[in-house]
Design a protein around this motif. Structure first.
Motif, PDB file in Angstrom:
ATOM      1  N   ALA A  79       8.729 -10.185  -9.820  1.00  0.00           N
ATOM      2  CA  ALA A  79       7.549  -9.469  -9.336  1.00  0.00           C
ATOM      3  C   ALA A  79       7.223  -8.276 -10.229  1.00  0.00           C
ATOM      4  N   LEU A  80       8.242  -7.501 -10.595  1.00  0.00           N
ATOM      5  CA  LEU A  80       7.994  -6.330 -11.443  1.00  0.00           C
ATOM      6  C   LEU A  80       7.480  -6.751 -12.814  1.00  0.00           C
ATOM      7  N   PHE A  81       7.995  -7.849 -13.355  1.00  0.00           N
ATOM      8  CA  PHE A  81       7.533  -8.343 -14.653  1.00  0.00           C
ATOM      9  C   PHE A  81       6.063  -8.761 -14.584  1.00  0.00           C
ATOM     10  N   ILE A  82       5.693  -9.455 -13.511  1.00  0.00           N
ATOM     11  CA  ILE A  82       4.304  -9.904 -13.355  1.00  0.00           C
ATOM     12  C   ILE A  82       3.374  -8.705 -13.212  1.00  0.00           C
ATOM     13  N   PHE A  83       3.730  -7.749 -12.374  1.00  0.00           N
ATOM     14  CA  PHE A  83       2.864  -6.601 -12.152  1.00  0.00           C
ATOM     15  C   PHE A  83       2.719  -5.745 -13.417  1.00  0.00           C
ATOM     16  N   CYS A  84       3.783  -5.623 -14.189  1.00  0.00           N
ATOM     17  CA  CYS A  84       3.744  -4.745 -15.366  1.00  0.00           C
ATOM     18  C   CYS A  84       3.098  -5.398 -16.581  1.00  0.00           C
ATOM     19  N   PHE A  96       0.459   0.114  -4.585  1.00  0.00           N
ATOM     20  CA  PHE A  96       1.308   0.087  -3.400  1.00  0.00           C
ATOM     21  C   PHE A  96       2.311  -1.062  -3.461  1.00  0.00           C
ATOM     22  N   LEU A  97       1.914  -2.190  -4.051  1.00  0.00           N
ATOM     23  CA  LEU A  97       2.843  -3.302  -4.198  1.00  0.00           C
ATOM     24  C   LEU A  97       3.992  -2.945  -5.139  1.00  0.00           C
ATOM     25  N   VAL A  98       3.683  -2.277  -6.246  1.00  0.00           N
ATOM     26  CA  VAL A  98       4.728  -1.868  -7.187  1.00  0.00           C
ATOM     27  C   VAL A  98       5.657  -0.847  -6.529  1.00  0.00           C
ATOM     28  N   SER A  99       5.117   0.040  -5.716  1.00  0.00           N
ATOM     29  CA  SER A  99       5.959   0.993  -4.991  1.00  0.00           C
ATOM     30  C   SER A  99       6.923   0.265  -4.067  1.00  0.00           C
ATOM     31  N   LEU A 100       6.460  -0.818  -3.456  1.00  0.00           N
ATOM     32  CA  LEU A 100       7.325  -1.618  -2.591  1.00  0.00           C
ATOM     33  C   LEU A 100       8.431  -2.297  -3.401  1.00  0.00           C
ATOM     34  N   VAL A 101       8.098  -2.747  -4.614  1.00  0.00           N
ATOM     35  CA  VAL A 101       9.113  -3.337  -5.490  1.00  0.00           C
ATOM     36  C   VAL A 101      10.183  -2.298  -5.839  1.00  0.00           C
ATOM     37  N   ILE A 102       9.755  -1.081  -6.157  1.00  0.00           N
ATOM     38  CA  ILE A 102      10.702  -0.018  -6.485  1.00  0.00           C
ATOM     39  C   ILE A 102      11.614   0.276  -5.294  1.00  0.00           C
ATOM     40  N   ALA A 103      11.024   0.302  -4.096  1.00  0.00           N
ATOM     41  CA  ALA A 103      11.832   0.516  -2.893  1.00  0.00           C
ATOM     42  C   ALA A 103      12.877  -0.578  -2.732  1.00  0.00           C
ATOM     43  N   VAL A 147       6.815   2.431   5.005  1.00  0.00           N
ATOM     44  CA  VAL A 147       5.662   3.254   4.615  1.00  0.00           C
ATOM     45  C   VAL A 147       4.700   2.463   3.740  1.00  0.00           C
ATOM     46  N   PHE A 148       5.211   1.734   2.742  1.00  0.00           N
ATOM     47  CA  PHE A 148       4.303   1.043   1.827  1.00  0.00           C
ATOM     48  C   PHE A 148       3.799  -0.282   2.403  1.00  0.00           C
ATOM     49  N   LEU A 149       4.532  -0.898   3.312  1.00  0.00           N
ATOM     50  CA  LEU A 149       3.954  -2.018   4.056  1.00  0.00           C
ATOM     51  C   LEU A 149       2.760  -1.538   4.877  1.00  0.00           C
ATOM     52  N   LEU A 182       3.602  10.076  -1.019  1.00  0.00           N
ATOM     53  CA  LEU A 182       4.412   9.356  -0.035  1.00  0.00           C
ATOM     54  C   LEU A 182       5.878   9.315  -0.448  1.00  0.00           C
ATOM     55  N   TRP A 183       6.131   9.086  -1.748  1.00  0.00           N
ATOM     56  CA  TRP A 183       7.510   9.061  -2.231  1.00  0.00           C
ATOM     57  C   TRP A 183       8.176  10.427  -2.037  1.00  0.00           C
ATOM     58  N   ALA A 184       7.448  11.495  -2.316  1.00  0.00           N
ATOM     59  CA  ALA A 184       8.015  12.838  -2.133  1.00  0.00           C
ATOM     60  C   ALA A 184       8.382  13.073  -0.670  1.00  0.00           C
ATOM     61  N   GLY A 185       7.502  12.672   0.236  1.00  0.00           N
ATOM     62  CA  GLY A 185       7.791  12.823   1.661  1.00  0.00           C
ATOM     63  C   GLY A 185       8.988  11.989   2.095  1.00  0.00           C
ATOM     64  N   ILE A 186       9.087  10.764   1.583  1.00  0.00           N
ATOM     65  CA  ILE A 186      10.204   9.882   1.941  1.00  0.00           C
ATOM     66  C   ILE A 186      11.526  10.475   1.483  1.00  0.00           C
ATOM     67  N   LEU A 187      11.563  11.005   0.258  1.00  0.00           N
ATOM     68  CA  LEU A 187      12.801  11.595  -0.259  1.00  0.00           C
ATOM     69  C   LEU A 187      13.211  12.832   0.547  1.00  0.00           C
ATOM     70  N   LEU A 188      12.224  13.632   0.951  1.00  0.00           N
ATOM     71  CA  LEU A 188      12.536  14.819   1.753  1.00  0.00           C
ATOM     72  C   LEU A 188      13.052  14.437   3.136  1.00  0.00           C
ATOM     73  N   LEU A 189      12.461  13.418   3.738  1.00  0.00           N
ATOM     74  CA  LEU A 189      12.869  13.003   5.083  1.00  0.00           C
ATOM     75  C   LEU A 189      14.313  12.516   5.112  1.00  0.00           C
ATOM     76  N   ASN A 190      14.771  11.934   4.005  1.00  0.00           N
ATOM     77  CA  ASN A 190      16.122  11.374   3.968  1.00  0.00           C
ATOM     78  C   ASN A 190      17.107  12.241   3.188  1.00  0.00           C
ATOM     79  N   GLY A 191      16.669  13.385   2.703  1.00  0.00           N
ATOM     80  CA  GLY A 191      17.520  14.224   1.874  1.00  0.00           C
ATOM     81  C   GLY A 191      18.743  14.767   2.591  1.00  0.00           C
ATOM     82  N   HIS A 192      18.698  14.851   3.920  1.00  0.00           N
ATOM     83  CA  HIS A 192      19.837  15.400   4.658  1.00  0.00           C
ATOM     84  C   HIS A 192      21.096  14.550   4.477  1.00  0.00           C
TER      85      HIS A 192
END
Length: 379
Positions: A79-84, A96-103, A147-149, A182-192
């Protein structure tokens, strides 16, 4: 009573290990997966519940996660190869699809450590720092996936239901900025999870007990909230698109029908992957509060096994890409040698060309009405 540890990455709960009464069997008191829950009224002896690790669940999870690692790595690498390299031009949907691949890759690169963990019957041997990073990345995967779904579903909602809205016409760079936020918020929410202490041989992100910390209560609340709130938004999007198709008589057009199919796949992936762990985790919490030790033992073991469904999202997401991007399936078949290579690439938003025709027809109808009004005035 043989008990069971509630695990890790996308789990809802686990119980803290503590000093067990001397009357308990040595095998249980020395187990790194054993933990105690104190109950009873003030001044009375506590009545402990002792869920501990189940060798059956560990024997199931180790090979299951190994298979998911292999399939997820293959599918998401493709998927990442096709998108890139085979998707031009990018659209907001592609971002948003690439963000889901990264996740998904956050999960995939950590699965071998979880396989080793369950292969050793829930004994963590990589140290506290690696445990913190492992739990943080697994939890971040879960948050980013939901989040990205949801972002993909709302993007489709805007394209079909609100095609004239400025968000529907957002550029790729605008979508990239939204994804970055969205990524910044996700990282902060789970940083604990990076600040939590893990001192025993287990690697767990949730604990239940009388002395729960603010960080733990936040983690439990986030686990439940990040399931039900995005699910409500996704269901709102699919219902709104269905009503719009019916009201505008768009059932025979390709774009809206593809949007409905894609959202149906989103809901299916969402429920299959995340609903079992949420329901069983909440049931375990209720059993814990009611001191129903036998039910807690059953629910905790079922919950632990449901992690295989949670991690399945990295395997099922490439199926979603086939429904979301009209070019993805063609390029995938071509790269796998199942069809002739396609030159160029279809725009992801081409599936919404019927909506553009609808807007053009609306403009023509308004122009006709205006002309008729002018002719009437002249008469």
């Amino acid at each position: 009573m043989e008990s069971h540890n509630l695990s890790s990455s996308s789990p809802l709960l686990s119980l803290p290990p503590s000093t067990l009464p001397a009357s308990l069997p040595p095998s249980l008191s020395s187990s790194p997966s054993a933990f105690t829950t104190d109950w009873g009224s003030p001044g009375e002896a506590s009545a402990p519940c002792h869920p501990a690790s189940s060798p059956i669940v560990s024997a199931f999870l180790a090979p299951a996660l190994g298979v998911e690692f292999v399939l997820g790595l293959l599918g998401n690498s493709l998927a990442l190869f096709i998108f890139c390299f085979h998707t031009r031009p990018w659209t907001s949907n592609t971002v948003f699809l690439v963000s889901l691949v990264i996740a998904d890759f956050l999960l995939i690169i950590n699965l071998p450590l979880r396989v080793d963990y369950y292969f050793l019957r829930e004994i963590w041997r990589f140290g506290a720092t690696v445990c913190k990073v492992n739990l943080f990345m697994l939890s971040t995967n879960r948050s980013a996936s939901v989040v990205f779904l949801t972002a993909i579903a709302l993007n489709r909602y805007l394209k079909v239901v609100r095609p004239h809205h400025m968000l529907s016409r957002a550029s790729v760079w605008a979508a990239a900025r939204v994804a970055g936020g969205l990524w910044a918020g996700i990282l902060l929410l789970n940083g604990h999870l990076l600040l939590s202490a893990y001192t025993n041989h287990s690697c767990l992100s949730y604990q239940l007990g009388k002395n729960t910390s603010a960080s733990l209560r936040w983690h439990q609340a986030l686990f439940v909230l990040e399931f039900f709130l995005p699910l409500a938004l996704i269901l709102f999007a699919i219902v709104s698109i269905g009503l719009t198709i019916r009201r505008r008589s768009l059932g025979g057009q390709t774009g809206p029908r593809r949007a409905v199919r894609m959202l149906a796949v989103v809901v299916a992936v969402y429920i299959i992957c995340f609903l079992p762990s949420v329901i069983l985790g909440m049931a375990s919490m209720v059993a814990f509060r009611l001191h129903a030790c036998h039910i807690l033992n059953i629910c905790s073991q079922l919950f632990h096994g449901s992690l295989a469904f949670t991690y399945l999202n990295s395997v099922l997401d490439p199926v979603l890409y086939c429904f979301s991007s009209p070019n993805f399936l063609r390029q995938g078949r071509a790269l796998l040698g199942l069809s002739q290579s396609w030159q160029g690439s279809a725009n992801d938003e081409s599936s919404y060309q019927p909506s553009a025709r609808y807007r053009e027809a609306s403009r023509k109808a308004k122009a006709t009405e205006k002309l008729q009004a002018e002719v009437s005035l002249e008469s």
